[in-house]
Design a protein around this motif. Structure first.
Motif, short mmCIF file in Angstrom:
data_model
loop_
_atom_site.label_atom_id
_atom_site.label_comp_id
_atom_site.label_asym_id
_atom_site.label_seq_id
_atom_site.Cartn_x
_atom_site.Cartn_y
_atom_site.Cartn_z
N LEU A 12 0.84 -1.20 0.00
CA LEU A 12 0.00 0.00 0.00
C LEU A 12 0.88 1.26 0.00
O LEU A 12 0.65 2.21 -0.76
CB LEU A 12 -0.86 -0.03 1.27
CG LEU A 12 -2.23 0.57 1.22
CD1 LEU A 12 -3.06 -0.08 0.13
CD2 LEU A 12 -2.92 0.37 2.56
N TYR A 13 1.88 1.23 0.84
CA TYR A 13 2.78 2.38 0.96
C TYR A 13 3.56 2.60 -0.34
O TYR A 13 3.70 3.73 -0.81
CB TYR A 13 3.74 2.12 2.12
CG TYR A 13 4.73 3.25 2.38
CD1 TYR A 13 4.32 4.44 2.96
CD2 TYR A 13 6.07 3.12 2.02
CE1 TYR A 13 5.21 5.47 3.20
CE2 TYR A 13 6.97 4.14 2.25
CZ TYR A 13 6.54 5.32 2.84
OH TYR A 13 7.43 6.33 3.05
N PHE A 16 1.36 4.05 -2.93
CA PHE A 16 1.12 5.46 -2.59
C PHE A 16 2.25 6.34 -3.14
O PHE A 16 2.02 7.36 -3.80
CB PHE A 16 1.03 5.57 -1.07
CG PHE A 16 0.92 6.97 -0.54
CD1 PHE A 16 -0.27 7.66 -0.62
CD2 PHE A 16 2.00 7.59 0.07
CE1 PHE A 16 -0.38 8.95 -0.12
CE2 PHE A 16 1.90 8.88 0.57
CZ PHE A 16 0.70 9.55 0.48
N HIS B 40 6.37 14.54 3.62
CA HIS B 40 4.94 14.37 3.38
C HIS B 40 4.27 15.70 3.02
O HIS B 40 3.19 16.03 3.49
CB HIS B 40 4.26 13.75 4.61
CG HIS B 40 2.96 13.11 4.27
ND1 HIS B 40 2.82 12.14 3.32
CD2 HIS B 40 1.69 13.31 4.75
CE1 HIS B 40 1.56 11.77 3.23
NE2 HIS B 40 0.85 12.47 4.09
N LEU B 126 -9.21 5.37 0.49
CA LEU B 126 -8.05 4.67 1.06
C LEU B 126 -6.81 5.55 1.03
O LEU B 126 -6.02 5.59 1.97
CB LEU B 126 -7.78 3.38 0.28
CG LEU B 126 -6.63 2.54 0.79
CD1 LEU B 126 -6.88 2.07 2.22
CD2 LEU B 126 -6.40 1.34 -0.12
N ARG B 127 -6.67 6.29 -0.07
CA ARG B 127 -5.52 7.19 -0.18
C ARG B 127 -5.56 8.27 0.91
O ARG B 127 -4.55 8.61 1.50
CB ARG B 127 -5.47 7.83 -1.56
CG ARG B 127 -4.23 8.67 -1.74
CD ARG B 127 -4.17 9.38 -3.07
NE ARG B 127 -3.03 10.31 -3.03
CZ ARG B 127 -1.80 9.97 -3.35
NH1 ARG B 127 -1.51 8.76 -3.75
NH2 ARG B 127 -0.83 10.86 -3.27
N LEU B 130 -4.53 6.72 4.09
CA LEU B 130 -3.08 6.51 4.12
C LEU B 130 -2.35 7.82 4.39
O LEU B 130 -1.40 7.88 5.17
CB LEU B 130 -2.63 5.92 2.78
CG LEU B 130 -1.29 5.23 2.73
CD1 LEU B 130 -1.20 4.12 3.76
CD2 LEU B 130 -1.04 4.66 1.34
N ASP B 131 -2.85 8.88 3.75
CA ASP B 131 -2.31 10.22 4.00
C ASP B 131 -2.38 10.55 5.49
O ASP B 131 -1.40 11.00 6.09
CB ASP B 131 -3.16 11.26 3.24
CG ASP B 131 -2.45 11.78 2.02
OD1 ASP B 131 -1.23 11.59 1.91
OD2 ASP B 131 -3.13 12.37 1.16
N ILE B 134 0.03 8.45 7.60
CA ILE B 134 1.44 8.87 7.48
C ILE B 134 1.66 10.19 8.23
O ILE B 134 2.70 10.43 8.83
CB ILE B 134 1.86 8.97 6.00
CG1 ILE B 134 1.85 7.58 5.37
CG2 ILE B 134 3.26 9.58 5.85
CD1 ILE B 134 1.99 7.57 3.86
#
Lengths: 151, 191
Positions: A12-13, A16, B40, B126-127, B130-131, B134
């Motif tokens: 997943l990472y 991304f 990030h 999902l992105r 995930l953002d 992180i």
């Protein structure tokens, strides 16, 4: 955290980050960095400050080659049907010779300046031919006085 | 040691910018990914990536070739990113990507066998998750994560790059993975 979970999170990472680097603005930033700092230096005449004069000069040369040459070829050359009358010198030039004393530096050879003027007649009109020798290089100037309606 | 970039590096050392440009072309994505992985933050990552290449070009004469050029480059990158993260005040959070244009970008592909509108929406969600996951990690944790999961470095290489103990690398990595796993648990299965 199980191995499969760890693997899944890793995938997943990585996805991304992979999507991130494919973004068009990132690719654009890369291109801009290379072109601004790390591309081959252009020759000075291709730099923007020189581009307008250089293009003007190139345009003038192209014009001369493409347009000027055919025009020059259309100018009639007044050499056919010509009759030439030579004007001789009134009296012969005396021959002068000298002997330098031994040890004296030799004088440089001097070519006498010869000027030859001839009149010629062609179907275009009266023509004058003026020829002069500079050292060993003959320079010829031709004047043509075209009659009315000949050009 | 056989470095595939050796000839380009030698040319660049003579001041050949075009030769270095080829190295930039080859490694920009790697540098950007490492820097973005730590910061990030997209715009900051672009700036730092550019600074990294300019710095490396300036200091190329000092590069003796004991390590591969690529190794040297990601070491400079991750340390430049960490420096940048430490310079920023806490109020100027780096933990935010430019969300305004996220709708235009392709979603993270996980198991995209038949991507319909519902799948795309789920992947976009999902992105975002995930953002957010992180974001909750510190720059130090992110640095370990990106070097391990993206650059696939060993614990020893990570420890040497960051100048920390191997135990520190392992604990940071464990924490980062656990945190991501917790935040994404259930959400990923739903997708």
């Amino acid at each position: 955290m199980s191995d499969s979970d760890e693997k899944h999170t890793r995938n997943l990472y990585r996805s991304f980050l992979r999507q991130e680097i494919k973004r068009t603005d990132i690719q654009q930033a890369k291109k801009e960095l290379i072109s601004a700092h790390f591309s081959k230096e252009k020759p000075f005449f291709l730099k923007p400050a020189f581009s307008i004069p250089a293009l003007s000069l190139a345009g003038a040369v192209m014009f001369a080659l493409l347009v000027g040459r055919p025009l020059l070829e259309k100018i009639p050359v007044p050499v056919k049907k010509q009759s030439v009358r030579l004007e001789q010198a009134a009296q012969p030039v005396p021959l002068v010779s000298s002997v330098s004393p031994p040890g004296a530096p030799k004088a440089l050879p001097v070519n006498p300046t010869l000027v030859d003027v001839k009149w010629a007649v062609s179907d275009v009109g009266p023509t004058m031919v003026y020829q002069k020798h500079f050292q060993d290089v003959p320079v010829t100037i031709i004047w043509v006085f075209p009659r009315e309606g000949k050009l | 040691m056989n470095d595939p970039d050796d000839s380009l590096v030698r040319e660049a050392k003579t001041g050949d910018k075009a030769a270095f440009g080829k190295l930039v072309n080859k490694y920009y994505e790697m540098v950007y990914a490492v820097v973005f992985g730590v910061l990030h933050h997209r715009e900051a990552a672009k700036d730092v990536a550019q600074e990294v290449f300019l710095k490396v070009f300036r200091e190329l004469l000092g590069f003796e070739g004991k390590a591969k050029f690529k190794t040297w480059l990601y070491r400079v990158s991750v340390n430049a990113a960490l420096d940048q993260a430490r310079k920023r005040r806490p109020a100027e959070s780096l933990d935010a990507t430019d969300k305004s244009s996220d709708d235009d970008e392709p979603p993270v592909v996980i198991t995209d066998k038949s991507p319909g509108p519902r799948d795309r929406a789920a992947q976009r969600e999902l992105r975002v998750l995930l953002d957010q996951a992180i974001e909750q990690l510190s720059a130090d944790h992110r640095a370990v994560l990106v070097l391990r999961e993206w650059q696939e470095l060993s614990y020893e290489e990570i420890a040497e790059t960051l100048g920390v103990e191997i135990g520190t690398v392992m604990s940071r990595l464990h924490y980062a993975r656990k945190k991501l796993g917790e935040l994404l648990k259930g959400k990923v299965e739903r997708v």
